[in-house]
Design a protein around this motif. Structure first.
Motif, PDB file in Angstrom:
ATOM      1  N   SER A   1      -5.724  12.527  -2.946  1.00 11.42           N
ATOM      2  CA  SER A   1      -4.615  11.580  -2.855  1.00 11.42           C
ATOM      3  C   SER A   1      -4.800  10.451  -3.863  1.00 11.42           C
ATOM      4  N   GLU A   2      -3.673   9.842  -4.211  1.00  9.29           N
ATOM      5  CA  GLU A   2      -3.672   8.695  -5.114  1.00  9.29           C
ATOM      6  C   GLU A   2      -2.742   7.637  -4.534  1.00  9.29           C
ATOM      7  N   TRP A   3      -3.235   6.398  -4.447  1.00  8.90           N
ATOM      8  CA  TRP A   3      -2.509   5.308  -3.811  1.00  8.90           C
ATOM      9  C   TRP A   3      -2.411   4.122  -4.759  1.00  8.90           C
TER      10      TRP A   3
ATOM     11  N   THR B   1      -5.323   1.132  -8.375  1.00  9.36           N
ATOM     12  CA  THR B   1      -5.156   2.563  -8.105  1.00  9.36           C
ATOM     13  C   THR B   1      -6.361   3.077  -7.346  1.00  9.36           C
TER      14      THR B   1
ATOM     15  N   PHE C   1       0.865  -1.181   0.000  1.00 12.05           N
ATOM     16  CA  PHE C   1       0.000   0.000   0.000  1.00 12.05           C
ATOM     17  C   PHE C   1       0.899   1.226   0.000  1.00 12.05           C
ATOM     18  N   ARG C   2       0.911   1.960  -1.137  1.00  9.35           N
ATOM     19  CA  ARG C   2       1.904   3.015  -1.319  1.00  9.35           C
ATOM     20  C   ARG C   2       1.259   4.292  -1.826  1.00  9.35           C
ATOM     21  N   LEU C   3       1.609   5.418  -1.184  1.00 12.71           N
ATOM     22  CA  LEU C   3       1.141   6.731  -1.629  1.00 12.71           C
ATOM     23  C   LEU C   3       1.925   7.157  -2.863  1.00 12.71           C
ATOM     24  N   ARG C   4       1.212   7.519  -3.937  1.00 16.15           N
ATOM     25  CA  ARG C   4       1.871   7.998  -5.154  1.00 16.15           C
ATOM     26  C   ARG C   4       1.786   9.506  -5.309  1.00 16.15           C
TER      27      ARG C   4
ATOM     28  N   LEU D   1      -2.266   0.026  -4.600  1.00 15.22           N
ATOM     29  CA  LEU D   1      -2.530  -1.122  -3.745  1.00 15.22           C
ATOM     30  C   LEU D   1      -2.149  -2.405  -4.481  1.00 15.22           C
TER      31      LEU D   1
END
Length: 509
Positions: free
Chosen positions: A431-433, A440, A346-349, A435
């Motif tokens: 925000s855009e993440w 996205t 799970f990463r914040l882009r 997974l």
């Protein structure tokens, strides 16, 4: 005998389009040895629901006017395009100096809940383009934004946000920023110049003039770069029955001669205060409905992240150009994390925060003969009854919303203006993440305090909260296929309270 500007522009439009399509036809013939190698297609089928007859704010905002205001609805979308061959393509040894492209996208909406219009066919994009070196010429309707900011996650740019259907127009522009080699690429510029057609039902023969100019200080590889510039839009010309009895027009006609065009391009006052083509309304205020923004930005970049800080300052007359309406504008900061090989599930882009203020407007009183006239009343106009909108959607920031989208009790305060609420304080977080390296997730949330207009202020605080959660989920077994789903909520005193969703299946190949 003098010729009117509409005749001249129509001739120019026909000749340029004829030239472009003839050129594209010849190029296409030369490309037949590699048939359809550059073509891309996409289709999407989906549907939406809501607890209210009105689609929630974030489900329809900044979608180029293709999402119906009325819910529930079903949609079928299809598109084809050919873009320029990228310089990394295996068939090229160097970047192509000359290239061509086109796009056609259609949307068919079925709206059984709407008794007046149960289906609509829209064409948000139909254009052809050619490029030579760093310059591009295109004709048609094309999705685009004007301003400095985060084009992916913004709440909506100040003067041209992508919230409304694109215009038919002819535009000459640079492709991205062009470095000035004689200054060792420390300074670059980006520019565009366009002639468009304001094809709306309420007025006939209206036009759009549009231009932008931006500079970037800093070489492409520098960690810190600075940006500044402005964009300028003018809604002008046209005739309508509602103008026949208006003191703002002569016999229902607004000025549209070539000399009027030269006046509005430069932004200067016309030579006469009034004459047989226009009266003191144009003589005192300049010909046409002018607006735009000064834009400023600072970008910081390294191997892990990119940070962009920006401000878009609006103007509608001399007072805005002289910053008499400060601190009005859109201010934002964007964090973009660079791609890496992280195994995190799970990463914040991307993360964006914005603040919008439109409460000053150079004061509440409009003084005709004053140097700084004041009373800007953003997006409303005395000649164009639907102001800065196109087919019912706001062209600029969507938080200055047209009265048909507001609650029924707010619509009663419209005071015969299309935008009864243009004094706003708004905070936004997007925000855009990523997974599991594939899915996205996007979030958008906004909270606004809405004060009405100077001429008709809201009697009590009108607060509004709106939010959205959306996901794009690829289908591993079907190449190019993905499921898109979104859920949105409106809660407050400006829009009807509603919860809604949208789900679709999309295929790209």
């Amino acid at each position: 005998m003098s010729h009117s500007y509409p005749t001249l522009t129509n001739m120019l439009f026909r000749y340029l389009l004829g030239f472009m399509f003839a050129l594209l036809f010849n190029i296409a013939q030369a490309q037949l040895k590699k048939p359809f190698s550059g073509l891309k297609y996409e289709t999407e089928i989906g549907g939406a629901f809501a607890t209210n007859k009105q689609t929630p704010f974030w489900l329809r905002t900044n979608q180029y006017g293709i999402v119906p205001l009325h819910n529930a609805f079903y949609t079928l979308r299809a598109g084809i395009n050919r873009d320029y061959v990228p310089p990394t393509d295996s068939t090229t040894t160097k970047k192509r100096k000359f290239d061509w492209g086109f796009a056609a996208n259609s949307v068919l909406n079925f709206i059984p809940s709407h008794t007046d219009k149960t289906k609509e066919l829209l064409w948000p994009e139909v254009y052809a383009k050619i490029k030579f070196g760093a310059f591009e010429l295109y004709g048609g309707k094309r999705r685009e934004l004007f301003g400095l900011g985060d084009s992916t996650l913004s709440s909506g740019f100040m003067s041209w946000s992508g919230n409304a259907m694109p215009f038919p127009k002819i535009q000459l522009q640079t492709i991205d920023f062009v470095p000035l080699k004689f200054l060792k690429s420390i300074l670059s510029f980006n520019a565009a110049y366009a002639q468009g057609w304001f094809t709306v039902p309420y007025i006939e023969g209206a036009y759009l003039h549009q231009k932008q100019f931006y500079v970037r200080f800093g070489k492409p590889h520098w960690n810190v770069r600075f940006y500044a510039g402005l964009n300028h839009q003018v809604q002008w010309g046209g005739k309508a029955d509602y103008l026949l009895s208006s003191p703002a027009a002569v016999n229902g006609q607004l000025p549209s001669a070539f000399r009027d065009y030269l006046s509005l391009v430069t932004g200067r006052y016309p030579d006469d205060y009034s004459n047989d083509r226009y009266n003191s309304f144009d003589g005192a205020n300049r010909i046409g409905n002018h607006l735009g923004s000064y834009d400023f930005a600072i970008e910081w970049n390294d191997s892990k992240r990119n940070i962009l800080f920006y401000h878009q300052h609006p103007y509608e007359d001399a007072s805005g150009l002289a910053f008499q309406n400060f601190p009005d504008g859109l201010t934002g900061i964007r964090l973009l994390r660079q791609p890496n090989t992280s195994t995190t599930s799970f990463r914040l882009r991307r993360l964006g925060l914005e603040y919008l203020q439109t409460t000053d407007q150079s004061g509440e009183t409009f003084v005709t003969l004053s140097r700084y006239q004041g009373g800007d009343s953003y997006f409303n106009h005395g000649q164009y009854k639907e102001g800065w909108s196109y087919f019912g959607n706001t062209l600029g920031t969507p938080f200055i919303a047209p009265y048909p989208t507001l609650r029924s009790d707010i619509q009663g305060l419209s005071n015969e203006v299309f935008f009864p609420n243009n004094r706003i304080l708004m905070g936004y977080l997007g925000s855009e993440w990523l997974l599991f390296k594939q899915i996205t997730l996007t979030t958008r949330s906004s909270f606004s305090r809405n004060l009405g207009t100077y001429s008709q202020a809201f009697l009590s605080n009108t607060n509004q909260f709106s939010c959205l959660l959306s996901a794009s989920i690829p289908i591993p077994r079907w190449a190019g296929c993905s499921i898109k789903s979104s859920f949105a909520l409106d809660q407050g005193q400006l829009f009807p309270n509603a919860f809604g969703g949208y789900i679709s299946l999309k295929k790209i190949w």
